[in-house]
Design a protein around this motif. Structure first.
Motif, PDB file in Angstrom:
ATOM      1  N   SER A  56       4.489  14.262   2.755  1.00 50.81           N
ATOM      2  CA  SER A  56       4.355  15.279   3.797  1.00 50.81           C
ATOM      3  C   SER A  56       3.125  16.130   3.546  1.00 50.81           C
ATOM      4  CB  SER A  56       5.609  16.151   3.844  1.00 50.81           C
ATOM      5  OG  SER A  56       5.618  17.027   2.736  1.00 50.81           O
ATOM      6  N   ASN A  57       2.747  16.262   2.284  1.00 54.45           N
ATOM      7  CA  ASN A  57       1.588  17.061   1.921  1.00 54.45           C
ATOM      8  C   ASN A  57       0.302  16.473   2.494  1.00 54.45           C
ATOM      9  OD1 ASN A  57      -0.822  17.254  -0.009  1.00 54.45           O
ATOM     10  ND2 ASN A  57       0.434  19.006  -0.664  1.00 54.45           N
ATOM     11  N   LEU A 117      17.339  11.880   2.513  1.00 54.68           N
ATOM     12  CA  LEU A 117      16.178  11.817   1.632  1.00 54.68           C
ATOM     13  C   LEU A 117      15.617  13.213   1.424  1.00 54.68           C
ATOM     14  CD1 LEU A 117      14.976   9.247   0.460  1.00 54.68           C
ATOM     15  CD2 LEU A 117      13.317   9.219   2.315  1.00 54.68           C
ATOM     16  N   GLN A 118      15.540  13.888   2.530  1.00 53.48           N
ATOM     17  CA  GLN A 118      14.928  15.203   2.514  1.00 53.48           C
ATOM     18  C   GLN A 118      15.793  16.189   1.732  1.00 53.48           C
ATOM     19  OE1 GLN A 118      16.025  17.411   5.685  1.00 53.48           O
ATOM     20  NE2 GLN A 118      14.022  18.296   6.179  1.00 53.48           N
ATOM     21  N   LEU A 119      17.090  16.142   1.955  1.00 57.23           N
ATOM     22  CA  LEU A 119      17.973  17.085   1.283  1.00 57.23           C
ATOM     23  C   LEU A 119      18.106  16.792  -0.216  1.00 57.23           C
ATOM     24  CD1 LEU A 119      20.799  17.474   3.942  1.00 57.23           C
ATOM     25  CD2 LEU A 119      19.143  19.197   3.230  1.00 57.23           C
ATOM     26  N   ALA A 120      17.827  15.538  -0.570  1.00 59.68           N
ATOM     27  CA  ALA A 120      17.978  15.167  -1.981  1.00 59.68           C
ATOM     28  C   ALA A 120      16.803  15.650  -2.817  1.00 59.68           C
ATOM     29  CB  ALA A 120      18.131  13.665  -2.110  1.00 59.68           C
ATOM     30  N   ALA A 121      15.665  15.924  -2.191  1.00 64.54           N
ATOM     31  CA  ALA A 121      14.495  16.338  -2.962  1.00 64.54           C
ATOM     32  C   ALA A 121      14.680  17.760  -3.456  1.00 64.54           C
ATOM     33  CB  ALA A 121      13.246  16.223  -2.096  1.00 64.54           C
ATOM     34  N   GLU A 137      12.782   4.499  -0.762  1.00 63.72           N
ATOM     35  CA  GLU A 137      13.237   4.379  -2.143  1.00 63.72           C
ATOM     36  C   GLU A 137      12.928   2.989  -2.658  1.00 63.72           C
ATOM     37  OE1 GLU A 137      16.783   7.456  -2.681  1.00 63.72           O
ATOM     38  OE2 GLU A 137      17.341   5.779  -1.426  1.00 63.72           O
ATOM     39  N   THR A 160       9.609  15.651   8.471  1.00 63.44           N
ATOM     40  CA  THR A 160      10.077  16.398   7.301  1.00 63.44           C
ATOM     41  C   THR A 160      10.940  17.593   7.686  1.00 63.44           C
ATOM     42  OG1 THR A 160       7.968  17.550   7.332  1.00 63.44           O
ATOM     43  CG2 THR A 160       8.230  15.765   5.733  1.00 63.44           C
ATOM     44  N   LEU A 198       8.983  12.215  -0.668  1.00 68.56           N
ATOM     45  CA  LEU A 198       8.776  12.734   0.674  1.00 68.56           C
ATOM     46  C   LEU A 198       7.869  13.964   0.646  1.00 68.56           C
ATOM     47  CD1 LEU A 198       9.557  12.226   3.576  1.00 68.56           C
ATOM     48  CD2 LEU A 198      11.622  13.563   3.238  1.00 68.56           C
ATOM     49  N   GLY A 199       7.984  14.753  -0.410  1.00 72.96           N
ATOM     50  CA  GLY A 199       7.158  15.946  -0.540  1.00 72.96           C
ATOM     51  C   GLY A 199       5.679  15.600  -0.592  1.00 72.96           C
ATOM     52  N   VAL A 200       5.343  14.659  -1.445  1.00 69.04           N
ATOM     53  CA  VAL A 200       3.949  14.245  -1.583  1.00 69.04           C
ATOM     54  C   VAL A 200       3.429  13.692  -0.260  1.00 69.04           C
ATOM     55  CG1 VAL A 200       2.437  12.569  -2.680  1.00 69.04           C
ATOM     56  CG2 VAL A 200       4.129  13.807  -4.043  1.00 69.04           C
ATOM     57  N   LYS A 204      17.178  12.463   6.663  1.00 65.30           N
ATOM     58  CA  LYS A 204      17.795  13.743   6.335  1.00 65.30           C
ATOM     59  C   LYS A 204      18.341  13.710   4.899  1.00 65.30           C
ATOM     60  CE  LYS A 204      20.130  17.499   8.311  1.00 65.30           C
ATOM     61  NZ  LYS A 204      20.260  18.201   9.567  1.00 65.30           N
TER      62      LYS A 204
END
Lengths: 587, 271, 501, 311
Positions: free
Chosen positions: B210-211, B245-249, B43, B234, B206-208, B243
């Motif tokens: 991990s992509n 971070l991941q759950l917040a997306a 962040e 991820t 995190l999505g980007v 975790k």
């Protein structure tokens, strides 16, 4: 840029004309540039244009009135022909101006460039010198200089150049400091360019336009000081100049009052030419600082013009079960060519009580414009070309008084960028209490009580302390909570939230979304949520409208949109969005 | 195992503040293998951008080391740094400010070539434009005539010009619309396949990350919380921060998002 | 004090250069003999008694007394001395002081104060004039001053000395003037540089000759301002520029035209040391012949001037009444003379100039006319601390200047033509002049006049100067407030304070 | 607090540098000065004596040191020419210049705020008129404006005195009247400059996000304008005013000459032309101190207005 869709600036038309061409295209630019070219020509051609040689006197023409044969502008006390003296004087004026501008630009711009680019000790030293020179009483120094060098115009103008050099230094230094932070400078570093090349290719380009504009004003000042110095008797009496001509005429003002008119006019008009040319240059070379606000009359005429193009549109009635209805809303901006560029093309929209309605689209789709129009807070240069905003069946757009009565009381606003939306000059508490008292009649202690409770509610741990803080002392997440608190404090029916979480970190975003959901449920708040993020929509909204290029492409319940989108654009959006999504989490 | 291309050891980066220094990176270690993509996620204030700038020599290294192919490259002279231009390149976040508006696309692309004394010039420019999917006549135009996504392609082409082995990508897609973002990410992947370049891919999303990433490092306040294979970080985050971070997306699906939200709220209550 | 032009002094004291146009300050003057308000076009020079120009210095006249005062033609009038005598072949001056004189600080005037006042002047700019004086005080009221040599300009030296208490002179504090003049400075009401206010000294021996109870001197440097101040009654009298003559007359003011100056070329390189051509009298004569003096008087001086061929003022001892101009305006003749002398191609000259010297009017024509005989003039503006020493250094072979023509023509001869005179820039001696000068020192009035006229004729024939016109200041006053029946100024520049009635 | 001490030290540095530079510029020419002081008829002996008396024979650094030592004890020396004490001369002159400058500054503040705010908020023809006035005000030099004013109001219509200065303790009305034209001549250019700056600061603030949010919160437009926009535009406005103050000190020189006001500018000009070093140094010192004090006050003012620098 999705993150900065709040204001849609008109896209600059693509022009590749040279500055000179643009300048000539501008009517004022053409006039003043021609004047200055003429002036240079006059100076060069002085021997042909002047009626008499520079030192010729005619005793019969002493104090001759204007339009005396042979002396078109009259004569002065020594029998000089004023017209010829002014023609000859233009040479000295131009030389003086050139000295001032080249000395000051050479010293100021170079040191500003070095100081701004390398900073460090050179900057400290140069800034000290610059401050010291700026503190000098310039005219007094010129006078002191006179005592030493006598009437020596090049020296005086050179010193004046040094005196004004700090203005270049400050200008160039601050621009270079800004430019140095630009990513293209970093990119050039990474590309392996030497400092010299970076300065030569990138930095110099960035300071070029400001230097040219500033030079125009410095030249204006140069003329003023050259004439002024001659006028107060510190000039070279041996040379013809506008200032000495003014002085001579002024001394004989009772004998020939018209004598002062010509040099005064010439000096004033020439300074004016440089100043106005500078203004035109800054319009052409930089984004204009012109006030973009249209007067009521201009506004009416533009709207009428655009209505004539579109033709009459049947205005629909507001929907009965909606708390807020938008009908046929069209918003446009005036392009520099005077055309209207429409960014919202007649949209209809309904919001029911307690509904959270997502307005989704990519940058430039016009979604924020609709949000602003609902509140009547469009940028001042925006034009509402047509349409209505009905709140409980009353058209707010038609009556500015009703709009003002509704704004902040019935409809509240949560902005995108929390930090820039708080007034930096007041404490959090001051602006919250003040804002609440302005819309709900109550005493300050009462407002304070309400707000303290509400701050606690929006998740601020120590509201007493936060109230005493200034906006720059709190974090972005906290600022957004403060803004939400401010929005709900007046107990509105509707909240318009413009990308309320875009500027926040993802973990904070999740909390703020939770807060908005809870507030909406607790208070039966309807909400228009403007966002580019489909995840946010999925998290919070009941209904969704998808926008593209100022039009609605699809409008449905949230599950329907995500399960079976009908419009290809929605499909494409979803696909892109899901491609960068995190897979399910194994817990 | 192939020797690392880039190696960071106990990296400390700090900036002078009133009365001392503030370290924004406090002891970071990782290696980057050739052809690999290492995602760095965090962040605001996590220091992810600063690490990238330190690798590029744009931020002052106050402790530890950065080496490239075994050669120490932290705190080297400007001249030495220039010799690295062919190896380490960058794509920045804002495609508006990273391209000089006064230069044509061609001169932007030629600039690194000229600085390195490469002769090929125009031919290479056409090749680069082709590689990033821009028309070959783009060279004579100015950046302002292109959309955000196209500008980022120009920036990528510039980074590729000297055929580097590492590109530091600092939030290269976060200023772009979602649809554009997807195509630019695809371009990054395609180019990696074609040239074998390694990426350090910095993002807050995190999505980007991990992509595109093979491995992911999660940063928080100047330190690495977790580093590991992308799928593991991820899908099965080990560190509680990851975790969170991941759950917040949020997910672009109302039902799945509701589930995730409940999971997150539960975690928050528990924590 | 000296033969210099008033403007010359003025530019040392005020911000010369700009002449601005203004209307008066608005203090209404009270009619009658209560108040005299004089406009001064330059500020006064501070209160150092050794440093007081005569020009417009009513302030100095107001506060200080002298042993005797000089009149307009170099004669003496009574002041602190009730009687006096010159003896010993112009070497000794003996004065008998009035009884019961007092200074403005209340202390009585003693002979020691007089002595100290003269001794003080040895440190002033004219220090050389006051060296080697022997003082004798045979009784309590009588003092005699004796120089070792005969003094041709004795009168001038005596009346230039302001008398102050010796204690004040010793202290050297010039903040507030102490003297025995007809007025006392009201320091509290005075704004230095702008307005000087004086109250009458009723103890003054000659109080009845100074009829005003109050005196105000307002510094108004700009002509337009002075004119408006006069015509609107803010001031009672002032110098005005010649150009404003009609304006003030139209407003009912009266005007006294002083012709105290003779603008001229001073051709001081007569030996040809720097420019050989100037050593030839024909060249100097040719330089006299290119000026249309009548046209100059009419156009450059707007009719307020008279053409002249000699530098001495009308009515002075040296003036030759029936002198015909030997060098009438004739450019062809001038060219012939130049050719005869072998200098048809002319030469280069540098003219030193200063602001405030009226060069802006005079120089363009002079330069243009000299160019007709191929004398090419460039202007060298002087400024700053070195201006005066440069001007007097002798490095300029010819100087264009508006020089005064002193009422005491012997003094003028001394300054301009004797070997020691400071306007004899090269300080080259001349047998004809210096021989007669020695005789003048001890001569009687008639003998002196004859000798002076011989000198006058000599410098005209030898073309030491190229005089243009008699001109000078225009003094305007409001006849309803003041009358000015007498003129006492040896320099013929303005009325003196005692002339205002 | 420490930043205040820092800028004070900095200011003292500037004073030393500038005064020394001026001193060095005017140094030398001892015989010339002595000759000028004594006049045309001065003999070489009296010139030599004068040089010794004035201390002009001493080296530059010694003379400067003596001057500085005097300044510290409040003794600015005496005029070479009139022996007048420099502090006394300044105490007569400085109030005149300061009255002129401060009166202009006060009026500039009032008019600029009115015009600048009006132009920014109303737009349209008012904005254009203000912009044209600004351009004209910047273009026409002060002394030309002064000539025009004197001609119209003093010579033609005789409404105001064109010259001279009446101290306020003598006659308040006349004091006021004597300042009308000089102040007007200075005012036009100053307002032109500051009004433009306030206008653009207002425009800048009006475009800020928080203004939109305040409006959205339903706060009355006038309150938004005067409580928030103006408050935030105050800092750039103050900076513009402080720069104007410095410019006015320079402009006053011309205006004092045209209107024959017995101010500091006239004294500086007169003294410089005759190399009356103590007088010149006195005026230079006072001017710099005024300029630095202005800067310091403006810095403090801006700091007080900006909460960021308070914490």
């Amino acid at each position: 840029m999705a993150a900065h869709s709040a204001t849609v600036a008109p896209v600059a038309p693509i022009r590749r004309e040279s500055t000179l061409l643009q300048l000539l295209r501008n009517r004022q630019g053409l006039i003043w540039l021609s004047y200055l070219v003429l002036l240079v020509a006059v100076a060069l051609l002085a021997p042909t244009l002047a009626l008499y040689d520079v030192n010729v006197t005619d005793l019969a023409a002493t104090n001759a009135k204007p339009f005396t044969p042979g002396h078109p502008l009259g004569g002065d006390g020594a029998g000089y022909d004023i017209y010829s003296r002014l023609i000859w004087g233009s040479r000295q004026t131009l030389i003086a101006v050139l000295i001032v501008v080249s000395v000051s630009a050479a010293i100021g711009a170079t040191s500003g460039l070095v100081a701004g680019f390398y900073r460090g000790i050179f900057e400290t030293a140069a800034s000290f010198v610059s401050d010291a020179i700026m503190s000098l009483p310039g005219v007094v120094l010129l006078i002191a200089l006179y005592a030493v060098t006598g009437p020596n115009l090049p020296a005086a103008m050179g010193v004046f150049g040094v005196i004004v050099a700090p203005t270049y230094y400050r200008l160039v230094r601050s621009i270079v400091i800004t430019v140095r932070k630009e990513l293209y400078i970093d990119a050039a570093r990474v590309s392996g360019l030497s400092d010299l090349r970076i300065v030569g290719r990138h930095v110099l380009w960035a300071v070029r336009a400001p230097i040219i504009i500033h030079s125009s004003f410095i030249m204006a000042a140069g003329i003023g000081i050259e004439s002024g110095v001659s006028f107060i008797g510190l000039g070279n009496p041996a040379a013809a100049s506008w200032g000495t001509t003014l002085q001579r005429s002024f001394n004989g003002i009772y004998n020939n009052p018209w004598g002062v008119v010509w040099p005064s006019l010439l000096i004033s008009i020439t300074i004016l030419a440089f100043v106005l040319l500078g203004n035109v240059l800054s319009d052409v070379l930089q984004s204009s600082s012109r006030n973009k606000v249209l007067s009521a009359r201009q506004r009416r005429s533009v709207i009428a013009r655009s209505a004539a193009v579109i033709g009459e549109v049947a205005t629909a009635e507001p929907s009965k079960d909606s708390i807020l209805s938008i009908r046929g809303l069209r918003i446009g901006y005036l392009t520099p060519d005077g055309e209207v560029r429409e960014v919202v093309h007649g949209v209809d929209f309904d919001l029911r009580r307690g509904e959270i309605h997502g307005l989704v689209g990519e940058s430039g789709s016009g979604k924020s414009q609709i949000a602003f129009a609902t509140l009547g807070i469009l940028p001042r240069e925006a034009l509402v070309l047509d349409g209505s905003v009905f709140l409980n069946g009353e058209d707010l757009m038609a009556d500015p008084r009703k709009m003002r009565a509704a704004r902040g009381r019935r409809i509240a606003y949560i902005p995108q960028e929390p930090m820039s939306n708080l007034d930096p000059s007041f404490t959090v508490g001051a602006q919250l209490i003040y804002g609440l008292c302005a819309v709900r009649p109550m005493s300050r202690p009462e407002a304070r009580e309400i707000l303290l409770a509400l701050l606690q509610r929006v998740g601020i741990k120590d509201p007493e302390r936060v109230m005493k803080m200034y906006p720059h002392e709190i974090s972005g997440g906290m600022a957004q909570r403060v803004l939400i608190c401010g929005a709900v404090a007046s107990e509105p029916d509707i909240i318009v939230a413009d990308e309320p979480t875009t500027a926040l970190d993802v973990t904070v975003q999740a909390e703020v979304l939770d807060l908005l959901r809870e507030l909406s449920e607790e208070r039966g708040l309807a909400m228009i949520l403007v966002t580019h993020n489909l995840g946010v929509v999925a998290d919070l909204c009941h209904t969704v409208t998808v926008m593209k290029d100022g039009r609605f492409v699809e409008n449905a319940g949230v599950e329907q949109i995500f399960d079976s989108p009908s419009d290809p654009y929605t499909v494409e959006l979803l696909r892109s969005s899901r491609s960068v999504e995190l897979m399910e989490i194994a817990s | 195992m192939t020797p690392p291309l880039l190696s960071l050891k106990d990296l400390v980066v700090g900036f002078p503040t009133r009365g001392g220094h503030t370290n924004v990176i406090r002891g970071v270690n990782f290696d980057l293998a050739p052809g690999e993509t290492l995602g760095m996620v965090g962040e605001s204030g996590s220091g992810k951008t600063t690490i990238g700038r330190a690798i590029l020599g744009l931020a002052p290294v106050r402790g530890g080391s950065i080496s490239f192919r075994g050669r120490l490259i932290s705190n080297i002279s400007r001249a030495e740094r220039r010799s690295l231009a062919g190896d380490i390149q960058a794509v920045f976040q804002d495609p508006y400010s990273s391209l000089n508006p006064a230069m044509t696309v061609e001169s932007i692309l030629v600039e690194p070539l000229a600085a390195a004394g490469v002769e090929e010039g125009t031919a290479r420019v056409r090749e680069l434009l082709d590689a990033v999917g821009l028309p070959s006549d783009a060279g004579s135009r100015y950046p302002r005539e292109f959309s955000g996504g196209q500008r980022q392609r120009i920036a990528i082409a510039r980074a590729l010009a000297l055929r580097p082995s590492v590109i530091v990508c600092d939030e290269p897609t976060s200023a772009l619309d979602v649809s554009t973002q997807a195509t630019v990410l695809k371009l990054f992947r395609d180019l990696q396949q074609a040239t074998g370049v390694a990426y350090i891919f910095i993002s807050h999303d995190l999505g980007v990350v991990s992509n595109i990433s093979d491995r992911i490092a999660v940063l928080y306040q100047g330190e690495i919380m977790e580093i590991g294979e992308a799928a593991q970080v991820t899908a099965e985050p080990r560190h509680p921060y990851t975790k969170r971070l991941q759950l917040a997306a949020p997910l672009a699906d109302p039902r799945k998002q509701r589930a995730r939200r409940l999971q997150r709220q539960a975690l928050a209550k528990a924590g | 004090m000296s033969i210099g032009t008033p403007q010359f002094i003025s530019r040392l004291v005020t911000t010369a250069g700009v002449t601005a146009i203004m209307v008066a300050g608005s203090v209404g003057a009270v009619a009658g003999k209560e108040l005299l308000t004089l406009g001064a076009t330059l500020d006064m020079y501070g209160w150092n008694p050794g440093n007081q120009p005569g020009y417009q210095n009513w302030a100095a006249e107001a506060v200080w007394g002298n042993l005797v005062k000089c009149n307009s033609v170099g004669g003496l009038e009574a002041d602190m001395a009730e009687s006096w005598e010159v003896s010993n072949g112009n070497r000794t001056f003996t004065a008998k002081l009035r009884p019961d004189l007092k200074f403005s600080d209340g202390s009585p005037v003693a002979l020691e104060d007089v002595k100290a006042s003269f001794e003080f002047l040895t440190t002033s700019g004219r220090g050389a004039d006051y060296e080697d004086i022997e003082f004798e005080m045979p009784d309590a009221q009588t003092i005699s001053l004796s120089w070792p040599e005969p003094q041709p300009i004795l009168n001038n030296k005596i009346c230039s000395a302001n008398i102050l208490p010796m204690t004040v002179l010793a202290a050297g504090n010039w903040d507030v003037p102490i003297g025995s003049g007809p007025y006392v400075l009201d320091d509290g009401a005075t704004t230095t540089g702008s307005e000087y206010v004086f109250k009458k000294n009723s103890d003054h021996w000659n109080a009845s000759d100074y009829p005003y109870d109050n005196l105000v001197i307002k510094v108004i440097t700009a002509d337009g301002a002075a004119v408006s101040a006069l015509t609107t009654g803010q001031i009672d009298a002032t110098l005005v520029a010649a150009g404003s003559l009609e304006t003030v007359k139209a407003a009912g003011m009266e005007v006294i035209q002083f012709l105290g100056q003779t603008p001229r070329l001073i051709i001081s390189d007569r030996t040809g040391a720097k420019i050989p051509a100037l050593g030839d009298v024909r060249v100097r004569q040719a330089m006299n012949m290119v000026f249309d003096k009548a046209a100059m008087a009419e156009h450059l001086y707007l009719g307020n001037a008279e053409p002249t061929a000699q530098v001495y003022r009308k009515g002075t001892a040296a003036h030759i009444v029936d002198l015909e101009d030997p060098y009438p305006f004739d450019v062809e003749k001038a060219r012939e003379l130049m050719a005869e002398a072998g200098f048809a191609d002319g030469f280069e000259l540098e003219f030193p100039t200063m602001t405030g010297q009226n060069f802006e009017t005079l120089l363009p024509y002079v330069r243009q006319q000299l160019a007709l005989i191929n004398i090419r003039v460039t202007e060298v503006p002087l400024s700053g601390a070195n201006a005066i020493s440069d001007l007097l250094s002798g490095k300029f072979p010819v100087v264009l200047w508006q020089l005064g023509n002193d009422g005491n023509s012997a003094f003028q001869i001394y300054v301009e033509s004797t070997v020691d005179g400071w306007w004899n820039l090269q300080h080259v001696g001349n047998e004809f002049i210096d021989g007669r000068w020695v005789k003048i020192a001890t001569a009687s009035a008639e003998e002196s006049a004859a000798l002076q006229q011989e000198i006058n004729r000599y410098v005209v024939d030898e073309a030491w100067f190229a005089p243009f016109v008699y001109m000078g200041s225009t003094y305007a006053f409001n006849p309803e407030k003041v009358s000015i029946p007498t003129q006492s100024d040896a320099e013929a520049l303005t009325p003196k304070l005692r002339d205002f009635q | 607090m420490s930043s205040l001490i820092k800028s004070l030290l900095r200011s003292i540095g500037v004073v030393l540098v500038v005064t020394f530079a001026t001193f060095a510029l005017m140094y030398g020419n001892a015989p010339g000065i002595a000759q000028s002081v004594l006049g045309l008829s001065a003999s070489p002996e009296s010139i030599q004596q004068k040089i010794m008396q004035l201390g002009l024979d001493r080296p530059l650094l010694v003379q400067y040191w003596n001057w500085i030592a005097g300044v510290v004890t409040g003794d600015l020396g005496r005029s070479y020419y009139t022996s007048e004490s420099v502090s006394k001369a300044l105490s007569n002159r400085v109030p005149v210049t300061l009255t002129l400058v401060l009166m202009t500054l006060g009026l500039t503040a009032i008019f600029s705020v009115l015009l600048g705010v009006f132009a920014a908020v109303k737009g349209g023809w008012i904005d254009r008129v203000v912009q044209w006035l600004s351009v004209l005000g910047t273009a026409v030099p002060g002394y030309v404006i002064a000539i025009v004013l004197v001609f119209a109001f003093a010579v033609m219509w005789r409404l105001f005195p064109a010259t001279g200065y009446v101290p306020p303790h003598r006659n308040l009305t006349q004091w006021f009247m004597s300042l009308v034209l000089p102040v007007s001549a200075l005012l036009i250019g100053a307002v032109a400059g500051v009004a433009t700056q306030i206008r653009s600061a207002m425009l800048d603030m009006l475009d800020r996000d928080f203004v939109r949010t305040l409006r959205a919160r339903g706060i009355d437009e006038r309150l938004v304008l005067f409580r928030h926009v103006l408050r935030n535009a105050a800092a750039p406005g103050l900076t513009a005013l402080s720069l104007t103050m410095i410019a006015l000190l320079g402009g006053a020189v011309f205006i004092e000459l045209v209107f024959a006001l017995p101010g500091m500018g006239q004294l500086a000009n007169a003294s410089a032309q005759i190399s009356d070093v103590p007088m010149v140094m006195g005026t230079v010192l006072v001017t710099i101190v005024l300029v630095l004090a202005t800067n310091l006050l403006a810095d403090i003012g801006v700091a007080l207005l900006n909460p960021k620098s308070r914490s």
